[in-house]
Scaffold this active site. Structure first.
Site, short mmCIF file in Angstrom:
data_model
loop_
_atom_site.label_atom_id
_atom_site.label_comp_id
_atom_site.label_asym_id
_atom_site.label_seq_id
_atom_site.Cartn_x
_atom_site.Cartn_y
_atom_site.Cartn_z
N LYS A 62 -17.22 108.30 72.81
CA LYS A 62 -18.05 108.71 71.66
C LYS A 62 -18.45 110.19 71.79
O LYS A 62 -18.35 110.97 70.84
CB LYS A 62 -19.31 107.83 71.61
CG LYS A 62 -20.35 108.29 70.62
CD LYS A 62 -19.89 108.08 69.21
CE LYS A 62 -20.88 108.64 68.21
NZ LYS A 62 -20.42 108.47 66.84
N CYS A 69 -25.18 114.04 64.41
CA CYS A 69 -24.27 113.63 65.48
C CYS A 69 -23.56 114.79 66.14
O CYS A 69 -23.69 115.00 67.34
CB CYS A 69 -23.25 112.66 64.90
SG CYS A 69 -24.02 111.39 63.90
N1 SAJ Z 1 -18.03 120.87 59.19
C1 SAJ Z 1 -17.53 122.18 59.13
N2 SAJ Z 1 -16.17 122.35 59.05
C2 SAJ Z 1 -15.31 121.30 59.01
C3 SAJ Z 1 -15.82 119.98 59.10
C4 SAJ Z 1 -17.19 119.79 59.18
O1 SAJ Z 1 -18.27 123.15 59.15
O2 SAJ Z 1 -14.10 121.54 58.91
C5 SAJ Z 1 -19.51 120.67 59.28
C6 SAJ Z 1 -20.09 119.87 58.10
O3 SAJ Z 1 -20.34 120.70 57.00
C7 SAJ Z 1 -21.34 119.31 58.72
C8 SAJ Z 1 -20.94 119.07 60.18
O4 SAJ Z 1 -19.77 119.85 60.40
O5 SAJ Z 1 -22.41 120.23 58.69
C9 SAJ Z 1 -20.67 117.63 60.53
O6 SAJ Z 1 -19.92 117.01 59.49
P1 SAJ Z 1 -18.71 116.02 59.76
O7 SAJ Z 1 -18.17 115.57 58.47
O8 SAJ Z 1 -17.74 116.66 60.69
O9 SAJ Z 1 -19.33 114.84 60.60
P2 SAJ Z 1 -20.61 113.84 60.43
O10 SAJ Z 1 -21.75 114.38 61.23
O11 SAJ Z 1 -20.86 113.49 59.02
O12 SAJ Z 1 -20.02 112.54 61.18
C10 SAJ Z 1 -19.51 112.65 62.50
C11 SAJ Z 1 -18.12 112.00 62.53
N3 SAJ Z 1 -17.44 112.33 63.79
C12 SAJ Z 1 -16.20 112.88 63.81
O13 SAJ Z 1 -15.57 113.16 62.81
C13 SAJ Z 1 -15.59 113.11 65.16
C14 SAJ Z 1 -18.26 110.49 62.38
O14 SAJ Z 1 -17.00 109.86 62.53
C15 SAJ Z 1 -19.24 109.95 63.44
O15 SAJ Z 1 -19.42 108.55 63.31
C16 SAJ Z 1 -20.58 110.62 63.20
O16 SAJ Z 1 -20.40 112.04 63.41
C17 SAJ Z 1 -21.57 110.03 64.18
O17 SAJ Z 1 -22.39 109.18 63.76
O18 SAJ Z 1 -21.49 110.31 65.38
#
Ligand code: SAJ
Length: 400
Positions: free
Chosen positions: A201, A255
């Site tokens: 995780k 997360c």
């Molecule tokens: N972000 C960027 N650039 C990108 C992708 C995301 O700047 O290319 C930013 C988003 O805008 C946001 C942050 O990253 O601020 C996080 O967004 P996210 O969509 O990457 O992830 P979360 O926090 O919504 O969910 C994550 C997920 N983990 C992964 O993709 C490895 C999800 O699968 C997990 O279950 C969740 O964390 C968790 O609960 O741990």
């Protein structure tokens, strides 16, 4: 069979509701009486598309009850938060309190599973606690760790479809936990030991953080080099083995910006790249705020009046209404606190906010002198680029 969830938050509640929807009896426990009351009325206290309908149905059908008190059950799931204590040290006291809460109710044949994001070794620690208090249960109950990996905004689909990693204290525990998850998960279930599952995780979210940090670092370099970072990333990604993520206003949510610190805290000497990625992603939000301030000042010097600045988007990522740990909100607040300027704030996914007076996105786009895109919501992509505005596009709304 009764399944008990300790913790009815962003993961516990949807998981409980999905299990209950399968016609399995579920008892949900939360320390907050308001949460319990809301759920028992078939309503929800969190934001997640489609969830309220599933909770309503499961409660109405009698498969889902909530209470502040745990009951005798066959499977006990610990789904409580693991926040920080002090400077980035994971606090497992909620996991421990939840475990102590079910401890007196555990009986031979029960399964105890932790889903909360936890430092490596937490499951072993909780097993030691259980057997210290209830030595007669040693080798008589099943103990496992199974992290959730659902994406906020798409939880109901991913809870069922995602593959899962299940780490038992021993093989029998892994198999027993797999048996439970197979009642509602359609993805594959991969068995391992509890330490590997815990680490898995933390690895998943750290990996995403490091990859986003790379994109954010590129955006800083490109800003200096006069290169459009969005075009650059799209072109580099044409390489068959390159897959760069998108830069943005920083990394938010509960997360990705949190979990890497669990590794840094326990393995500080080894986690160099992970630490730097966290710093780069945090710095990106600070850098955006500085950039906005400078552009506002330039405008004032050039036009002899203060600009009207529009902040476009407050959510922590595109197309959701969740403002928790949002870099966009942090940036808007930071700039607004320090400047005696005129601002418009836009968040099309929420109707009102206790701190910000919200404006319509089209109206703000037409009226403001400086447009700051903080989140790449779909609505913003319908806007036409305008040369008569100063546009700061941190989110890649106008990629070209
Ligand atoms: N972000 C960027 N650039 C990108 C992708 C995301 O700047 O290319 C930013 C988003 O805008 C946001 C942050 O990253 O601020 C996080 O967004 P996210 O969509 O990457 O992830 P979360 O926090 O919504 O969910 C994550 C997920 N983990 C992964 O993709 C490895 C999800 O699968 C997990 O279950 C969740 O964390 C968790 O609960 O741990």
């Amino acid at each position: 069979m009764l399944i008990q969830f300790i913790g009815l938050g962003y993961i516990g509640l949807p998981t409980a509701a999905v299990v209950a929807q399968k016609g399995i009896s579920v008892h949900g426990v939360d320390i907050n009486p308001h949460v319990v009351e809301t759920i028992n009325q078939g309503k929800i206290h969190i934001i997640e598309p489609g969830l309220e309908a599933v909770v309503k149905e499961s409660v109405a059908n009698g498969f889902f009850t909530a209470s502040t008190i745990p009951e005798l059950a066959d499977v006990h799931l610990i789904v409580v938060p693991t926040p920080f204590k002090g400077v980035y040290e994971p606090d497992i006291s909620f996991v421990e309190a939840a475990t102590r809460n079910v401890l007196p109710l555990l009986k031979e044949g029960d399964t105890y599973i932790i889903e909360s994001t936890s430092p490596v070794g937490t499951t072993e620690k909780m097993a030691a606690l259980i057997f210290r208090e209830r030595p007669e249960l040693e080798n008589k109950i099943f103990i496992a760790y199974c992290p959730e990996r659902v994406l906020p905004g798409n939880v109901l689909h991913e809870l069922i479809q995602n593959d899962r990693v299940i780490g038992g204290l021993n093989e029998a525990s892994t198999e027993k936990a797999k048996e439970f998850y197979s009642t509602f998960v359609e993805g594959k279930l991969y068995g391992t030991n509890s330490r590997t599952a815990e680490m898995c995780k933390l690895t998943e979210n750290s990996s995403r953080d490091v990859q986003i940090a790379f994109a954010n670092e590129l955006s800083l370099i490109c800003d200096k080099a006069g290169i459009n970072v969005w075009e650059l990333v799209a072109l580099a990604n044409k390489h068959p083995r390159v897959n760069i993520l998108q830069p943005g206003a920083g990394v938010g949510g509960h997360c990705i910006a949190v979990d890497p610190w669990f590794l840094v805290s326990d393995y500080p000497r080894e986690s160099k790249l992970i630490t730097t990625a966290r710093e780069v992603n945090n710095y990106k939000s600070f850098w955006c705020a500085e950039k906005i301030r400078n552009v506002m000042l330039e405008f004032e010097l050039k036009h002899g009046r203060k600009p009207l600045t529009a902040f476009m988007g407050l959510a922590f990522k595109p197309n959701i209404d969740d403002l928790r740990e949002s870099p966009a909100k942090y940036i808007a607040q930071k700039v607004m606190q320090s400047e005696q300027n005129n601002f418009l704030v836009v968040e099309p996914n929420i109707k009102e906010h206790s701190v910000f007076k919200l404006s319509d996105y089209q109206d703000a786009y037409n009226r403001a002198d400086i447009i700051v895109f903080l989140v790449s919501h779909d609505e913003f992509k319908t806007l036409q680029y305008r040369d008569d505005k100063v546009i700061l596009d941190f989110a890649g709304v106008f990629k070209k």
